[in-house]
Design a protein around this motif. Structure first.
Motif, PDB file in Angstrom:
ATOM      1  N   THR A   1     -31.207 -33.926 -10.285  1.00 29.99           N
ATOM      2  CA  THR A   1     -31.255 -35.146  -9.486  1.00 29.99           C
ATOM      3  C   THR A   1     -30.614 -36.304 -10.249  1.00 29.99           C
ATOM      4  O   THR A   1     -30.504 -36.281 -11.474  1.00 29.99           O
ATOM      5  CB  THR A   1     -32.712 -35.510  -9.142  1.00 29.99           C
ATOM      6  N   ASP A   2     -30.222 -37.318  -9.505  1.00 28.05           N
ATOM      7  CA  ASP A   2     -29.613 -38.512 -10.092  1.00 28.05           C
ATOM      8  C   ASP A   2     -30.727 -39.478 -10.518  1.00 28.05           C
ATOM      9  O   ASP A   2     -30.866 -40.583  -9.989  1.00 28.05           O
ATOM     10  CB  ASP A   2     -28.681 -39.170  -9.072  1.00 28.05           C
ATOM     11  N   THR A   3     -31.537 -39.010 -11.464  1.00 20.46           N
ATOM     12  CA  THR A   3     -32.665 -39.795 -11.986  1.00 20.46           C
ATOM     13  C   THR A   3     -32.691 -39.653 -13.501  1.00 20.46           C
ATOM     14  O   THR A   3     -32.053 -38.761 -14.056  1.00 20.46           O
ATOM     15  CB  THR A   3     -34.007 -39.292 -11.415  1.00 20.46           C
ATOM     16  N   TYR A   4     -33.456 -40.524 -14.142  1.00 20.15           N
ATOM     17  CA  TYR A   4     -33.569 -40.458 -15.604  1.00 20.15           C
ATOM     18  C   TYR A   4     -34.199 -39.146 -16.050  1.00 20.15           C
ATOM     19  O   TYR A   4     -33.680 -38.469 -16.953  1.00 20.15           O
ATOM     20  CB  TYR A   4     -34.390 -41.643 -16.096  1.00 20.15           C
ATOM     21  N   LEU A   5     -35.285 -38.747 -15.408  1.00 21.40           N
ATOM     22  CA  LEU A   5     -35.935 -37.496 -15.799  1.00 21.40           C
ATOM     23  C   LEU A   5     -35.085 -36.287 -15.428  1.00 21.40           C
ATOM     24  O   LEU A   5     -35.031 -35.303 -16.175  1.00 21.40           O
ATOM     25  CB  LEU A   5     -37.317 -37.387 -15.146  1.00 21.40           C
ATOM     26  N   GLY A   6     -34.392 -36.350 -14.283  1.00 24.98           N
ATOM     27  CA  GLY A   6     -33.520 -35.243 -13.894  1.00 24.98           C
ATOM     28  C   GLY A   6     -32.411 -35.028 -14.910  1.00 24.98           C
ATOM     29  O   GLY A   6     -32.143 -33.907 -15.347  1.00 24.98           O
TER      30      GLY A   6
END
Length: 392
Positions: A112-117
């Motif tokens: 995903t386009d997220t920090y955790l991803g």
């Protein structure tokens, strides 16, 4: 557990596409630092720029702990560290210890386009490299997050295009495409399940129980009843696939799921329409007569040349004609002459011709000759470069 027997030949190249969730961090935090569980849950859909330094430092420290533990873990211990590793290591079995196997395969990590991803994708890539895999790629998909439907839809559109561009070539080679859909969130898995029916030779899952065996779903032949029905709308589908917007009355016989609205009473080709076109477009174009395209007129000599082509070349020619028609429709003659793929040029005036003869490119070997009257092309010949340009 019995070693998995895949349908591909023993040393076929594997292309493994893994969806990546956050279980690498969540599992470690749950067991070793439960105080971080709430933090990880609260920032699941956030990007790095939205997080303060203290939060990023906590995640960074957790990441380093996981990486250090993975460096000294055996395969059974690695399986327990995350859903993605459980699926991958169950897939490989004893093949994990084959240097030839590890060097031959390509891994794509879909996050995903997220920090955790991004963090978990980077972490998984490092662990796979520690295991000896030489080709681990992480394609970016901007907006691929469940924070908003609009962002998620844009990310999925990029993912669909990526599958068509990157995975289609594997279907025409000694390769075996495997979707490892053990990780990531359910919305993404739903789309990847459907994409897998088009692009994967098989899809794998695994339950969370320690003794669970790998579940493997072989590729099913995608026999869409609509595909043959699309032949009667092939002109409209082809124009849409090459970027044209069409009014609603021209798309009324195309399944709604293949379209996306564009302004009042208009449509463009949607994500699933692109998948269907990428999968079936060439075979339909290869087996149909020349499309009646705007701005193009076919001479008898051109039609005869086209009939003599191999089916695969017929499809390439039809796709090139679609590009030319859409270029003219969109930007007039300038769109045609500035189209980098067509490389539209003018020959020296030919004997017996009252006007210059132009030509443009289909592929490395095939050219099309034509004369132009304002925004209309009268197509004369199509065939091998030297043959057609010698007698245009």
């Amino acid at each position: 557990m019995k070693e998995l027997k895949l349908r591909g030949a023993p040393m076929d190249r594997w292309c493994v596409v893994s969806t990546v969730g956050t279980s690498l961090l969540n599992n470690w935090a749950r067991e070793h630092d439960p105080s971080l569980n709430g933090l990880l849950r609260n920032i699941a859909n956030e990007r790095e720029k939205d997080l303060d330094a203290q939060t990023r430092n906590k995640v960074s420290a957790l990441t380093n702990q996981v990486l250090s533990a993975a460096a000294v873990a055996n395969p059974d211990q690695l399986k327990k560290m995350s859903a993605e590793l459980n699926g991958l290591l169950s897939l490989y079995g004893n093949r994990l210890f084959s240097p030839e196997r590890r060097a031959l395969d390509t891994h794509y990590l879909i996050a995903t386009d997220t920090y955790l991803g991004a963090t978990c994708s980077d972490l998984l890539a490092l662990i796979l490299e520690q295991l000896g895999f030489g080709s681990v790629l992480q394609p970016p998909f901007t907006g691929l997050t469940t924070k908003s439907y609009q962002a998620f839809s844009g990310g999925i559109s990029q993912l669909v295009e990526w599958c068509g561009r990157e995975l289609s070539p594997y279907q025409n080679s000694n390769s075996h495409v495997i979707f490892n859909l053990v990780g990531s969130f359910k919305s993404l898995q739903g789309y990847m399940n459907t994409l897998g029916m088009f692009y994967a030779d098989e899809i794998i899952y695994i339950f969370e129980a320690e003794d669970a065996e790998l579940i493997r779903i072989p590729r099913l032949p995608v026999m869409l009843n609509e595909v043959e029905g699309l032949r009667s709308n092939l002109l409209e589908l082809g124009l849409l696939a090459h970027g044209m917007r069409l009014d609603h009355h021209r798309t009324r016989n195309i399944p709604e799921a293949f379209l996306t609205p564009d302004g009042p009473n208009g449509y463009r080709l949607g994500e699933w329409g692109k998948v269907v076109w990428d999968t079936h477009g060439k075979e339909l174009l290869a087996s149909t007569e020349l499309l009646s395209l705007p701005h193009l007129e076919y001479t008898p000599s051109f039609c005869g040349d086209h009939r003599a082509l191999a089916p695969s070349d017929k499809a390439l020619v039809q796709e090139t004609l679609l590009k030319a028609a859409v270029a003219i429709e969109t930007d007039g003659v300038r769109g045609l002459t500035e189209h980098g793929g067509l490389q539209y040029s003018t020959l020296n005036k030919s004997k017996g011709s009252e006007q210059p003869i132009d030509y443009f490119r289909v592929n490395r070997d095939i050219r099309i000759t034509c004369t132009r009257q304002r925004s209309k092309l009268r197509l004369r010949r199509v065939g091998p470069h030297d043959q057609v340009l010698a007698k245009p």
